[in-house]
Enzyme design. Structure first.
Site, PDB file in Angstrom:
ATOM      1  N   SER A  90       0.833  -1.200   0.000  1.00  0.00           N
ATOM      2  CA  SER A  90       0.000   0.000   0.000  1.00  0.00           C
ATOM      3  C   SER A  90       0.871   1.254   0.000  1.00  0.00           C
ATOM      4  CB  SER A  90      -0.965  -0.061   1.182  1.00  0.00           C
ATOM      5  OG  SER A  90      -1.974   0.916   1.073  1.00  0.00           O
ATOM      6  N   ASP A 141     -10.354  -5.655  -2.910  1.00  0.00           N
ATOM      7  CA  ASP A 141      -9.729  -4.584  -2.144  1.00  0.00           C
ATOM      8  C   ASP A 141     -10.605  -3.335  -2.245  1.00  0.00           C
ATOM      9  OD1 ASP A 141      -8.092  -2.429  -1.319  1.00  0.00           O
ATOM     10  OD2 ASP A 141      -6.275  -3.466  -1.985  1.00  0.00           O
ATOM     11  N   HIS A 171      -7.355  -6.056   1.075  1.00  0.00           N
ATOM     12  CA  HIS A 171      -6.163  -5.218   1.195  1.00  0.00           C
ATOM     13  C   HIS A 171      -5.244  -5.623   2.351  1.00  0.00           C
ATOM     14  CE1 HIS A 171      -4.105  -1.507   0.004  1.00  0.00           C
ATOM     15  NE2 HIS A 171      -3.984  -1.148   1.269  1.00  0.00           N
TER      16      HIS A 171
END
Length: 284
Positions: free
Chosen positions: A150, A228, A262
């Site tokens: 991320s 996600d 995620h």
């Protein structure tokens, strides 16, 4: 071990050693913490090293406790290093007001705005300080890769693209691929870098890739879960990175996975693939 590192804890793990440290950072100007997994092979000589950059709200503990990386790292003989995600206790007004800016959200850049520029220097911390620690733990600094998740995927990609002479390999899990074009990036870059958007491109993987020419000929690996929520929200934009790689003639394996979100259940599922990807390139 150098006296500049304060050992916080140590744990035997897959015949290697998991350690957590604190030190006085010269680049940050504050105490910083990081974690290291030392594989058993380091007792016989320098081993390849891999720096992992975590995402928003994480610390130096997140990767080591959640990713399940040590077993395969011990098998492959990889030193793992994970820093914290920002300075702590910089006392900049507003640094603790949100989860996506300030504490725990350093975005792996060097801030230029008043207040932030004094301590929020995560780019220099990684490239000028943390990287130099690798030999002290039995790692070979000349055989180092970088990866992350991320915000940390953004950090890994941008740091590698700006320093291909320092890193032999790079990969990412659900990276913020084009922060110039997403809400997270706009908030962070405005706060840290100011309102001149032309300066933002220096920390945008897709923009940096557009200006490159096959910076990593052995390829880049990126994994993205299709469940996600941040993909759906337009925060990640992997298609822009994919297009930039095509323009730069950069080989990329961008794998899209049904059902995965995620978090670290996703990351741990594909962690072994990433470790083997890096080991293949670092052990040449």
């Amino acid at each position: 071990m150098s006296e500049k590192f304060e050992l916080l804890s140590e744990h035997h793990c897959f015949d290697g050693t998991q350690r957590f440290y604190r030190h006085a950072s010269t680049e940050i100007g504050l105490p910083m913490q990081f974690s290291v997994f030392i594989p058993p092979q380091a007792a016989r000589g320098p081993v390849p090293a891999l720096i992992y950059l975590a995402g928003l709200t994480c610390t130096e503990e997140t990767f080591m406790t959640k990713a399940g990386a040590q077993r395969v790292a011990a098998e492959l003989g990889l030193l793992l290093v994970a820093p914290d995600t920002s300075p702590r206790g910089a006392n900049v007004p507003g640094e603790d007001e949100g989860w996506d800016f300030g504490t725990g959200a350093g975005f792996y850049l060097d801030a230029t705005e008043p207040g932030w520029k004094d301590h929020y220097r995560m780019y220099s911390y990684i490239t000028k300080e943390l990287l130099g620690f690798i030999p002290e733990f039995g790692g070979d600094q000349s055989r180092t890769g970088i990866f992350g998740h991320s915000m940390g995927g953004h950090g890994a990609l941008t740091i590698a693209l700006k320093n291909p002479e320092l890193f032999r390999s790079v990969s990412a899990f659900a990276p913020i691929s084009a922060p110039v074009n997403c809400p997270w990036g706009e908030k962070a870059f405005t706060g840290y870098l100011g309102r001149d958007r032309s300066t933002w491109e220096n920390y945008d993987a897709s923009k940096l890739m557009e200006k490159a020419k096959t910076p990593f000929p052995d390829g880049i690996l990126v994994d993205q879960g299709l469940a996600d929520k941040f993909l759906a929200d337009g925060q990640l934009l992997p298609e822009l990175l994919e297009a930039a790689c095509a323009k730069a003639e950069q080989p990329i394996t961008l794998r899209r996975h049904e059902h995965y979100d995620h978090g670290y259940y996703f990351i741990s599922t594909f962690m072994e693939d990433h470790l083997r990807f890096h080991a293949e390139r670092l052990q040449k």
